[in-house]
Scaffold this motif. Structure first.
Motif, short mmCIF file in Angstrom:
data_model
loop_
_atom_site.label_atom_id
_atom_site.label_comp_id
_atom_site.label_asym_id
_atom_site.label_seq_id
_atom_site.Cartn_x
_atom_site.Cartn_y
_atom_site.Cartn_z
N ARG A 16 0.84 -1.21 0.00
CA ARG A 16 0.00 0.00 0.00
C ARG A 16 0.87 1.25 0.00
NH1 ARG A 16 -1.94 3.96 2.72
NH2 ARG A 16 -0.47 3.61 4.41
N LEU A 17 1.89 1.28 0.83
CA LEU A 17 2.79 2.43 0.88
C LEU A 17 3.56 2.58 -0.43
CD1 LEU A 17 4.19 2.15 4.51
CD2 LEU A 17 2.69 3.95 3.62
N HIS A 18 3.95 1.47 -1.01
CA HIS A 18 4.64 1.53 -2.30
C HIS A 18 3.73 2.15 -3.35
CE1 HIS A 18 6.12 -0.01 -6.20
NE2 HIS A 18 7.32 0.16 -5.66
N SER A 19 2.46 1.75 -3.33
CA SER A 19 1.49 2.32 -4.27
C SER A 19 1.34 3.82 -4.04
CB SER A 19 0.14 1.62 -4.10
OG SER A 19 -0.82 2.15 -4.98
N LEU A 20 1.17 4.22 -2.80
CA LEU A 20 1.02 5.65 -2.48
C LEU A 20 2.19 6.45 -3.02
CD1 LEU A 20 -0.13 8.13 -0.96
CD2 LEU A 20 1.06 7.29 1.09
N HIS A 21 3.39 6.01 -2.74
CA HIS A 21 4.57 6.78 -3.14
C HIS A 21 4.78 6.78 -4.65
CE1 HIS A 21 6.05 5.92 1.20
NE2 HIS A 21 5.39 7.06 1.13
N SER A 22 4.26 5.76 -5.33
CA SER A 22 4.42 5.71 -6.79
C SER A 22 3.67 6.84 -7.49
CB SER A 22 3.94 4.36 -7.33
OG SER A 22 2.52 4.26 -7.30
N TYR A 23 2.68 7.43 -6.83
CA TYR A 23 1.88 8.50 -7.45
C TYR A 23 2.49 9.89 -7.23
CZ TYR A 23 -1.58 4.94 -8.36
OH TYR A 23 -2.21 3.81 -8.82
N ASN A 24 3.52 10.00 -6.39
CA ASN A 24 4.21 11.28 -6.19
C ASN A 24 3.24 12.42 -5.91
OD1 ASN A 24 6.91 10.33 -6.62
ND2 ASN A 24 6.46 10.23 -8.80
N ILE A 25 2.31 12.18 -5.02
CA ILE A 25 1.30 13.20 -4.73
C ILE A 25 1.38 13.71 -3.29
CG2 ILE A 25 -0.51 11.57 -4.05
CD1 ILE A 25 -2.44 13.44 -5.71
N VAL A 26 2.02 12.96 -2.41
CA VAL A 26 2.18 13.42 -1.03
C VAL A 26 3.02 14.69 -1.01
CG1 VAL A 26 3.05 12.86 1.27
CG2 VAL A 26 1.98 11.08 -0.13
N GLU A 27 2.58 15.70 -0.28
CA GLU A 27 3.25 17.00 -0.17
C GLU A 27 3.30 17.75 -1.50
OE1 GLU A 27 7.03 16.46 1.70
OE2 GLU A 27 6.17 15.71 3.57
N SER A 28 2.43 17.40 -2.43
CA SER A 28 2.36 18.16 -3.69
C SER A 28 1.63 19.47 -3.46
CB SER A 28 1.65 17.33 -4.77
OG SER A 28 0.33 17.01 -4.36
N LEU A 29 1.75 20.37 -4.41
CA LEU A 29 1.08 21.66 -4.32
C LEU A 29 -0.43 21.50 -4.46
CD1 LEU A 29 3.47 23.79 -6.56
CD2 LEU A 29 3.42 23.68 -4.05
N GLN A 30 -1.17 22.50 -4.00
CA GLN A 30 -2.62 22.50 -4.17
C GLN A 30 -2.97 22.50 -5.66
OE1 GLN A 30 -3.24 25.73 -0.90
NE2 GLN A 30 -5.24 24.84 -1.35
N GLU A 31 -4.04 21.79 -6.00
CA GLU A 31 -4.52 21.73 -7.38
C GLU A 31 -6.02 21.97 -7.37
OE1 GLU A 31 -2.25 18.67 -9.91
OE2 GLU A 31 -2.00 17.95 -7.86
N ASP A 32 -6.47 22.85 -8.27
CA ASP A 32 -7.84 23.33 -8.20
C ASP A 32 -8.89 22.24 -8.32
OD1 ASP A 32 -7.27 22.84 -10.87
OD2 ASP A 32 -7.59 24.91 -11.53
N VAL A 33 -8.62 21.19 -9.08
CA VAL A 33 -9.64 20.16 -9.26
C VAL A 33 -9.96 19.47 -7.94
CG1 VAL A 33 -7.97 18.36 -9.94
CG2 VAL A 33 -10.36 18.19 -10.65
N PHE A 34 -8.96 19.22 -7.12
CA PHE A 34 -9.21 18.58 -5.82
C PHE A 34 -9.85 19.57 -4.85
CE2 PHE A 34 -5.60 16.27 -7.69
CZ PHE A 34 -6.11 14.98 -7.70
N ASP A 35 -9.41 20.82 -4.89
CA ASP A 35 -10.01 21.84 -4.03
C ASP A 35 -11.49 22.04 -4.35
OD1 ASP A 35 -7.57 22.28 -2.77
OD2 ASP A 35 -7.02 23.94 -4.07
N GLU A 36 -11.83 22.11 -5.64
CA GLU A 36 -13.22 22.31 -6.02
C GLU A 36 -14.07 21.11 -5.66
OE1 GLU A 36 -14.75 24.95 -7.08
OE2 GLU A 36 -12.91 26.13 -7.03
N LEU A 37 -13.49 19.94 -5.74
CA LEU A 37 -14.27 18.73 -5.43
C LEU A 37 -14.66 18.67 -3.96
CD1 LEU A 37 -13.81 15.32 -7.02
CD2 LEU A 37 -14.16 15.45 -4.56
N VAL A 38 -13.73 18.98 -3.05
CA VAL A 38 -14.10 18.93 -1.63
C VAL A 38 -15.06 20.05 -1.27
CG1 VAL A 38 -12.06 17.63 -0.88
CG2 VAL A 38 -11.96 20.13 -0.95
N ALA A 39 -14.94 21.19 -1.95
CA ALA A 39 -15.90 22.27 -1.72
C ALA A 39 -17.30 21.84 -2.16
CB ALA A 39 -15.47 23.53 -2.47
N LEU A 40 -17.38 21.18 -3.31
CA LEU A 40 -18.67 20.68 -3.79
C LEU A 40 -19.28 19.71 -2.80
CD1 LEU A 40 -20.73 20.21 -6.16
CD2 LEU A 40 -19.27 18.27 -6.81
#
Length: 234
Positions: A16-40
Motif C-alpha cells: 500500500r505504501l509503495h502504491s502511495l509513493h508511486s503516485y508522487n502526490i504526497v506533499e504536492s502543491l494544491q490543485e484546483d480540481v481537488f479543491d473544487e471537489l471537496v468544496a462541492l
C-alpha cells in the motif's frame, strides 16, 4: 514521531505504501480540481468540513481541504481515516459522542471529540492496483444521520478522486504535464457546473439532512460526465 500500532495496519501495508509513493502526490502543491471537489461535497452534504487525505506510514497528509486551513500532517493513530485505510471500506460515525469505543478507534474518537467533531464519514481512495492510499472525508460538529444513498454518492466521488490521482500520475510520468493541465481544467469546469446544479436543487428541494434523493440522483448522474473526462487516461 508516534509509531502506528500494528493493529491499525492493513495486511497489505508494505504494498500500500509503495502504491502511495508511486503516485508522487504526497506533499504536492494544491490543485484546483481537488479543491473544487471537496468544496462541492461540503456544500452538497451540508457539512462544514471535507478533505482528501493521503495515509503515510505514521501520518495523514492533506491533498485538499474545505472548511479548515490546509493542515500539517496528523498522527495516523489519532485519525479516524486510519480505520478507513485499515478496513478499506466506508466508515461512518453519526455521533462520535455516543459511539462505543474499542482498541482500534478509541484514540481517534477522543481526538476528534477534542476538536469538537461529532460526525465523520470517510471513503477509501482505492487505486487501480486495489491498494487504498487515502480517504475522502466529511466531518461536522453536530450529530447527523447519513443515508445509504449519501454513502453511495460519497463512495462514487472517492472513486473519481482515485481516478484523478491515477491520471495525474500517468500524465506526469509520460512528461505530459500539459495534458494533465487540460484534463484538470476540464474536470474543474465540470465541477463548477455541478456546484451550480447543487445550488439550484438545494433551492428547489430545501436543505434538510440527510440530503434527499431528488438532489442526490441528478448529482450522481452528472458525476458520470466527470468520470468520462478521466476514464480514458487512468
Amino acid at each position: 514521531m508516534l509509531t502506528t500500532p500494528p493493529t491499525l495496519l492493513p495486511a497489505d501495508e508494505t504494498a500500500r505504501l509503495h502504491s502511495l509513493h508511486s503516485y508522487n502526490i504526497v506533499e504536492s502543491l494544491q490543485e484546483d480540481v481537488f479543491d473544487e471537489l471537496v468544496a462541492l461535497l461540503a456544500n452538497l452534504f451540508r457539512l462544514p468540513i471535507a478533505y482528501v487525505g493521503l495515509m503515510e506510514a505514521d501520518q495523514l497528509s492533506f491533498k485538499a481541504a474545505y472548511g479548515v486551513p490546509r493542515q500539517p500532517a496528523h498522527p495516523r493513530a489519532s485519525s479516524l481515516c486510519a480505520l478507513v485505510v485499515r478496513h478499506s471500506r466506508v466508515v461512518v460515525y453519526q455521533d462520535l459522542a455516543e459511539a462505543p469505543q474499542n482498541s482500534l478507534d478509541a484514540s481517534a474518537i477522543q481526538n476528534s471529540l477534542a476538536y469538537q467533531v461529532r460526525f465523520y464519514a470517510g471513503a477509501p481512495l482505492r487505486m487501480p492496483d486495489h491498494r487504498t492510499i487515502g480517504t475522502l472525508c466529511l466531518a461536522g460538529p453536530q450529530p447527523r444521520e447519513f443515508s445509504p444513498a449519501e454513502q453511495q454518492l460519497l463512495e462514487a466521488t472517492a472513486e473519481i478522486v482515485s481516478h484523478a490521482i491515477a491520471v495525474r500520475s500517468h500524465c506526469r510520468n509520460s512528461l505530459n504535464d500539459r495534458r494533465w493541465l487540460e484534463i484538470r481544467t476540464q474536470a474543474r469546469d465540470e465541477l463548477y457546473a455541478l456546484g451550480a446544479l447543487v445550488r439550484y436543487l438545494s433551492a428547489r428541494y430545501g436543505s434538510s439532512t440527510p440530503v434527499p434523493e431528488e438532489i442526490l440522483q441528478p448529482v450522481m448522474r452528472r458525476l458520470r460526465d466527470l468520470r468520462t473526462i478521466l476514464q480514458d487516461y487512468d
